[in-house]
Motif scaffolding. Structure first.
Motif, short mmCIF file in Angstrom:
data_model
loop_
_atom_site.label_atom_id
_atom_site.label_comp_id
_atom_site.label_asym_id
_atom_site.label_seq_id
_atom_site.Cartn_x
_atom_site.Cartn_y
_atom_site.Cartn_z
N TRP A 113 0.83 -1.21 0.00
CA TRP A 113 0.00 0.00 0.00
C TRP A 113 0.87 1.26 0.00
O TRP A 113 0.61 2.21 -0.72
CB TRP A 113 -0.91 0.00 1.23
N HIS B 98 -2.35 -4.69 -2.88
CA HIS B 98 -2.99 -3.39 -2.83
C HIS B 98 -3.05 -2.75 -4.21
O HIS B 98 -2.03 -2.56 -4.87
CB HIS B 98 -2.24 -2.48 -1.86
N GLU B 99 -4.26 -2.46 -4.64
CA GLU B 99 -4.55 -1.69 -5.86
C GLU B 99 -4.27 -2.42 -7.16
O GLU B 99 -4.89 -2.11 -8.18
CB GLU B 99 -3.81 -0.34 -5.86
N SER C 124 -7.09 -1.41 -9.76
CA SER C 124 -7.98 -0.24 -9.74
C SER C 124 -7.36 0.91 -10.51
O SER C 124 -6.16 1.19 -10.37
CB SER C 124 -8.23 0.18 -8.29
N HIS D 183 -8.81 6.35 -7.85
CA HIS D 183 -8.26 6.44 -6.51
C HIS D 183 -8.75 7.70 -5.80
O HIS D 183 -7.99 8.38 -5.12
CB HIS D 183 -6.73 6.42 -6.58
N LYS E 74 -9.74 2.60 -0.82
CA LYS E 74 -8.56 1.75 -0.76
C LYS E 74 -9.00 0.40 -1.32
O LYS E 74 -9.93 -0.22 -0.79
CB LYS E 74 -8.07 1.59 0.68
N SER E 75 -8.38 -0.01 -2.40
CA SER E 75 -8.79 -1.22 -3.10
C SER E 75 -7.74 -2.31 -2.98
O SER E 75 -6.56 -2.04 -2.71
CB SER E 75 -9.08 -0.92 -4.57
N SER F 159 -13.18 -3.02 -3.39
CA SER F 159 -13.07 -1.62 -2.95
C SER F 159 -13.55 -1.55 -1.51
O SER F 159 -14.68 -1.93 -1.21
CB SER F 159 -13.92 -0.71 -3.84
N ASN G 273 -4.31 4.08 -15.70
CA ASN G 273 -4.52 5.03 -14.60
C ASN G 273 -4.36 6.46 -15.08
O ASN G 273 -5.13 7.34 -14.70
CB ASN G 273 -3.53 4.74 -13.47
#
Length: 816
Positions: A164, A185-186, A203, A206, A210-211, A230, A276
């Motif tokens: 994270w 994380h993510e 993901s 953002h 917090k995914s 999520s 992203n």
């Protein structure tokens, strides 16, 4: 908009009734989804090969008027409606397929699939919708508990774990199949390092959540659990003591997730990062990877005015500039870390800033906007004449002030007006002093879940963090336009508010420190598509150990081989910032000179003046692993200087590469024992007929090669970097319309002007036969090539976008 509705008409609008006509199929690009009549779940295939089976969506929620929680799964619905609609957004044109699942009452789950004409992946999200407000902190747009086999059984099969944040010496990992469930994380990659095939999931939004992606796989190669989530918190990883904050409304939606299957998982992770940036573009920066110095490498709390002046003078010498130890604009950075404002007054700082600018340098400060270390001064104002006190801005968790478990600092409420005011006060001071660089530390203290926030509409840590970061970014642009900003301890996402980010926690000069940094480069190289610069922390050649009174306890004189390892770990990551004390005027409280300035200067003159290495830093982005399953590790804490080299899932790779238009670079690390083996050209995508020369850059020697590859030979505790120069590239001309909004190429006098809506990474000029005439690293949307020295004729300009895609090959007549 063309909208086509397909209703699954049943006696009671239920999928489970026997009169149902059969399975329902929908597709986009290479993907095909089948909604099964019997299970009410979706099987997902790519290029007619099954990827995930038995998928569904799930949401846990409660009515906003009550507290009783309910979990709805789409396979428990009473009916479904499928709606198709055309798409046109930042990803381009495509089609959206929405599955509207109905349940008893007025509650619906809507599962949206997004397919785009120009991208091989799809996006997915889930939304809960009701006539009255609902609250949710767990939304799962895609989940499978069925067995799926898209990779063959292979000992190199791995699940990528992404941390994270970079605090607490967190690490990436390549988890073996057959182990424990991995919660990444993510983003994650489920891949074979040998074949390189891999499924990418992550993901791309953002702003709220917090995914996480949760995966379990069997040693046989079967993935038997997959979940995109999520609303994930964990005290040891996200630093949260509370569950994720809830979002309330008549519609609550998850983050948007990308799912893609790639022949090369490394390209898939690059594609994830690029996806992203289509949602939130990175912060702009025109200087490329920074070169320079950080005070925290050796001076630390003993930083002083004369010491910094000496360092500025030393690194601004022509010997460094002529060798290319400067950024793309010929500058070096002087980064003043913690204790700079304790040990220097404003007059000294202003003088130092002026001195750096006179030498074409940047100078910067250290800040910690979202943390507090002064818990003994809770009644003190945040700054002189500030109406808010320290205690006013502290975040509350379960009614108590909260310390981040990774670093022990007090967390603050990012939405409190006092937090915003203190940030602006500091930035005004930086601007007055003439600073144009800010290192911002411990930002992970500003994204923790709290009992509540000053801005009441904000209910999650990520929302609160975005609220602050947006204002910080805009204020820096206003008061310090063009400043370089870099995050130290911080979450990876969101990323769009600063130029750079440290890839790790603190790292100095040992081999274990280098291995720790290279763990992040091994599995997180792709973050340099999110941030303009990946920062590997200060690169220390001669280290210092301090005692509890911050007096010199010992000087650590690392070998030149260790120096090369640490410097190369930085060179192939991004920023190239050294940390030695080069001044005889920096002393501790006992009058002892910090470090060994003479030896540090000697090493710098030898190692930082390597023109080929410095050029590589400017030309290349972050290197990526050749394999991805050969991580080794050594102790980072404790026995810091003990060399170790054993397999570890959270270790670092030994073999890295990067390709430009002109060359392929290969870095080989020997962390402990000497390394001698052959690199197969096919493994690194090099055609032997296109190799003109291989040069090892640290020794400056030419290396022989065969029709299949070359042999590397690296002494123990050392590194070698090989540059494979190409003879030519493919000179076939693609059909490209020049002058469109996407790309414009025009000859203006003796210059070729190129502009693009998307940031350009590299521009190369070739002769018609494919010979390389020039290669320029750009990191901008506009570039000019001076062609006055070329004879009249036909040439090729090859433009590569920041995401690695070739957007044009165009014949251009140039010359006089």
């Amino acid at each position: 908009m063309n909208r086509k509705k397909l209703f699954l008409l049943l006696l009671s609008c239920s999928l489970g009734i026997s009169s149902y006509a059969g399975d329902i199929e929908f597709s986009g690009g290479d993907w095909k989804m089948i909604l099964k009549e019997d299970t009410k779940k979706i099987d997902i295939a790519c290029n007619d090969a099954t990827v995930l089976t038995g998928t569904y969506a799930s949401v846990k929620y409660n009515k906003a008027s009550g507290t009783e929680e309910t979990t709805l799964n789409t396979d428990d619905c009473t009916g479904v409606e499928l709606v198709r609609s055309d798409l046109s957004d930042n990803f381009g044109s495509g089609e959206k397929v929405s599955l509207d699942y109905s349940f008893s009452g007025n509650t619906h789950l809507i599962q949206d699939f997004y397919f785009y004409d120009n991208y091989p992946y799809f996006l997915v999200r889930v939304t809960i919708k009701d006539t009255e407000a609902v609250s949710s902190n767990q939304l799962i747009p895609l989940m499978s508990q069925s067995s799926s086999t898209f990779l063959a059984k292979d000992d190199s099969n791995r699940i990528l774990y992404v941390p994270w944040d970079n605090d607490g010496f967190s690490r990436y990992a390549a988890r073996k199949f057959g182990g424990e469930t991995a919660t990444s994380h993510e983003a994650t990659a489920i891949y074979s390092a040998q074949s390189r095939k891999g499924l990418i999931a992550g993901s791309v939004e953002h702003d709220t959540w917090k995914s996480a992606i949760v995966v379990h796989a069997l040693a046989t190669g079967t993935v038997d659990y997959f979940k995109c989530l999520s609303g994930y918190t964990n005290q040891s990883t996200t630093r949260d003591a509370l569950p994720h904050g809830k979002v309330t409304g008549t519609e609550v939606r998850s983050a948007l997730f990308m799912i893609g299957l790639y022949d090369d998982w490394r390209k898939g992770m690059d594609a994830f990062a690029h996806a992203n940036t289509l949602v939130a573009p990175p912060a702009p920066w025109e200087g490329g990877d920074p070169f320079g110095w950080s005070s925290w490498g050796a001076m630390q709390t003993r930083i002083n005015y004369q010491g910094c002046m000496d360092v500025a003078d030393f690194l601004s010498q022509d010997v460094f500039k002529n060798a290319g130890f400067v950024d793309e604009k010929g500058r070096t950075i002087l980064s003043l870390d913690a204790w700079y404002n304790d040990n220097m007054n404003n007059e000294e700082l202003s003088s130092l800033a002026t001195h750096c600018k006179e030498k074409n340098g940047l100078i910067g400060a250290y800040a910690g906007f979202l943390c507090r270390w002064d818990w003994e001064n809770r009644e003190s104002p945040l700054y002189p004449n500030c109406p808010y006190k320290v205690k006013d801005i502290l975040l509350k968790v379960n009614g108590e002030e909260y310390k981040n478990p990774a670093n022990g600092a007090l967390c603050v409420d990012p939405t409190h007006p006092g937090t915003i005011a203190a940030m602006k006060y500091s930035i005004i001071n930086y601007a007055k002093l003439g600073f144009n660089y800010i290192k911002i530390d411990f930002m992970d203290c500003g994204i923790c879940e709290g009992d509540s926030y000053y801005v009441q509409d904000i209910t999650t840590g990520v929302q609160a963090y975005n609220y602050f970061m947006k204002q910080m970014y805009e204020y820096i642009q206003q008061k310090m336009p063009g400043a370089y900003t870099v995050l130290a301890m911080s979450p990876m996402f969101p990323y769009q508010y600063t130029t750079g980010r440290r890839t790790t926690c603190d790292a100095w000069g040992s081999v274990p420190n280098a291995q720790y940094v290279l763990n992040a480069t091994s599995y997180g190289w792709w973050t340099d598509k999110l941030y303009t610069v990946n920062d590997p922390d200060h690169l220390v050649m001669i280290g210092v150990d301090y005692d509890s009174n911050q007096n010199v306890k010992s000087v650590v004189e690392f070998s030149e081989g260790t120096n090369r390892i640490r410097l190369t770990s930085g060179a192939i990551t991004g920023a190239y910032m050294v940390g030695d004390n080069f001044s005889d005027n920096c002393k501790d409280g006992n009058g002892t000179v910090v470090g060994n300035p003479g030896l540090s200067r000697e090493r710098a003159l030898k190692l930082l003046t390597n023109t080929d290495i410095n050029e590589m830093v400017r030309l290349c982005g972050a290197f990526y692993p050749i394999n991805g399953h050969e991580g080794t590790t050594a102790s980072v804490l404790g026995a810091d200087y003990v060399y170790a080299d054993k397999y570890a899932e959270d270790g670092s790779e030994k073999l890295f590469m990067y390709e430009t238009s002109a060359s392929v670079y290969v870095a080989v690390f020997a962390y402990k024992d000497a390394q001698n083996a052959t690199i197969d050209f096919a493994r690194i995508g090099v055609h032997p007929d296109n190799v003109s020369e291989i040069k090892e850059l640290w020794e400056g020697k030419t290396v022989s090669f065969t029709s299949t590859g070359f042999t590397y030979d690296v002494p123990k505790q050392d590194v070698r970097v090989y540059r494979i120069s190409k003879k030519k590239v493919d000179v076939s001309i693609e059909e490209t319309t020049v002058g469109t909004d996407a790309l414009a190429i025009a000859r203006i006098g003796n210059k070729v002007h190129i502009s693009s809506e998307t940031e350009i990474d590299t521009v190369a000029l070739y002769s018609l036969s494919g010979g390389i005439l020039s290669v320029d690293k750009v990191s901008d949307c506009e570039v000019e090539i001076d062609t006055a020295s070329y004879t009249s004729g036909v040439y090729i300009v090859r433009v590569v976008l920041k995401n690695g895609e070739i957007i044009a090959k165009k014949l251009v007549s140039i010359g006089v």
